[in-house]
Design an enzyme around this catalytic site. Structure first.
Site, mmCIF file in Angstrom:
data_model
loop_
_atom_site.group_PDB
_atom_site.id
_atom_site.type_symbol
_atom_site.label_atom_id
_atom_site.label_comp_id
_atom_site.label_asym_id
_atom_site.label_seq_id
_atom_site.Cartn_x
_atom_site.Cartn_y
_atom_site.Cartn_z
ATOM 1 N N VAL A 15 -44.085 66.447 -40.286
ATOM 2 C CA VAL A 15 -44.872 65.258 -40.617
ATOM 3 C C VAL A 15 -45.234 64.537 -39.325
ATOM 4 O O VAL A 15 -44.761 64.880 -38.242
ATOM 5 C CB VAL A 15 -44.094 64.292 -41.545
ATOM 6 C CG1 VAL A 15 -43.745 64.959 -42.862
ATOM 7 C CG2 VAL A 15 -42.847 63.746 -40.855
ATOM 8 N N ALA A 43 -51.943 59.699 -34.777
ATOM 9 C CA ALA A 43 -53.229 59.432 -34.136
ATOM 10 C C ALA A 43 -53.810 58.112 -34.620
ATOM 11 O O ALA A 43 -54.244 57.266 -33.821
ATOM 12 C CB ALA A 43 -54.201 60.577 -34.420
ATOM 13 N N HIS A 87 -55.052 67.760 -32.030
ATOM 14 C CA HIS A 87 -54.891 69.207 -31.893
ATOM 15 C C HIS A 87 -55.798 69.771 -30.803
ATOM 16 O O HIS A 87 -55.956 69.190 -29.732
ATOM 17 C CB HIS A 87 -55.151 69.916 -33.224
ATOM 18 C CG HIS A 87 -54.287 69.463 -34.351
ATOM 19 N ND1 HIS A 87 -52.967 69.107 -34.189
ATOM 20 C CD2 HIS A 87 -54.552 69.306 -35.678
ATOM 21 C CE1 HIS A 87 -52.464 68.763 -35.350
ATOM 22 N NE2 HIS A 87 -53.400 68.873 -36.272
#
Length: 264
Positions: free
Chosen positions: A53, A107, A147
């Site tokens: 998570v 984020a 990512h």
């Protein structure tokens, strides 16, 4: 044992040996592959025994899960980016439509901490894969990406407004806490941490073993981007959070709680 993590190269690289029965004493798990925004929500049901998570989701999951000291994603120079079509400034985000990958992602939490001094933007939660194409087409004024996007955003003709990882490191001096591995309370967390560390050790010692598995789940990433992704997100913190990693997590969630963005 039910295990859930993302199809991103760092996760498949770390968990390959465990998933494929190469870790002595570890049960072969039933695996769910899902983006972290999905696991942040599904973990609330307690359906997974071990789950990846966002660190930002921890305050909502502490009743049912324990944080493991390994397998996660922390580091330096690996933070989320705020992207626009043309060079811009933070002030121009006032009233703009900004696409983000999830409400409880690290984020977005970093974005909220960073943007506290600016007029609010209009936030849209969309699947990660839609963010860069959406910004490039004009569907969104800006996008928050994670990512491998830090390696590929220029291929979409986009500009970086802010590197939130650099901002975080300048503000705090800490590494960036992105993804956490949790185990359901009541399980043998020492044993599980040992299996994850053994899986990671196998991956580092035998990097070619996991290559086909990583590529299978890499969502059409090039071999070069996949390699960069693993090198950036699989590091010493993946083996052990240590004092530096825990301090980073405590600082992130402490600041967010003080700002009223997460539960205390």
């Amino acid at each position: 044992m039910k295990l859930a993590f993302s199809p991103c190269p760092n996760d498949t690289f770390i968990f390959h040996a465990w998933v494929h029965g190469l870790v002595e004493g570890a049960p072969v798990p039933e695996v769910t592959y899902a983006d972290v925004d999905v696991t942040n929500t599904r973990a609330l049901t307690g359906e997974f025994d071990v789950v990846k998570v966002s660190f930002a989701a921890l305050p909502w999951l502490r009743d049912g899960y324990e944080l493991l000291p390994c397998g996660g994603a922390l580091g330096r120079g690996c933070g989320p980016l705020v992207l626009t079509r043309q060079p811009s400034s933070p002030e121009k985000l006032a009233g703009a439509t900004v696409a983000v990958p999830g409400e409880r992602t690290t984020a977005y939490l970093l974005f909220r901490l960073w943007s506290q001094g600016f007029a609010p933007a209009n936030i849209r939660v969309v699947p990660f894969a839609e963010i860069m194409p959406g910004v490039a087409s004009g569907r969104f004024d800006a996008g928050l990406v994670i990512h491998e996007a830090r390696f590929t955003y220029q291929d979409h003709g986009l500009s970086m407004l802010e590197d939130l990882g650099d901002w975080w490191e300048r503000e705090t001096g800490h590494p960036i806490p992105l993804g956490a591995i949790l185990a359901r309370k009541g399980l043998d967390t020492d044993a599980i941490a040992g299996w994850i560390r053994a899986s990671l050790a196998h991956a580092w010692a035998n990097p070619l073993d996991s290559a086909a598995y990583v590529a299978e789940h890499a969502q059409e990433l090039s071999a070069d981007v996949t390699r960069q992704h693993i090198e950036l997100y699989v590091n010493e913190f993946s083996a052990d959070l240590g004092e530096a990693g825990r301090a980073a997590v405590e600082t992130l969630l402490g600041r967010a709680a003080s700002a009223g963005l997460v539960p205390g």
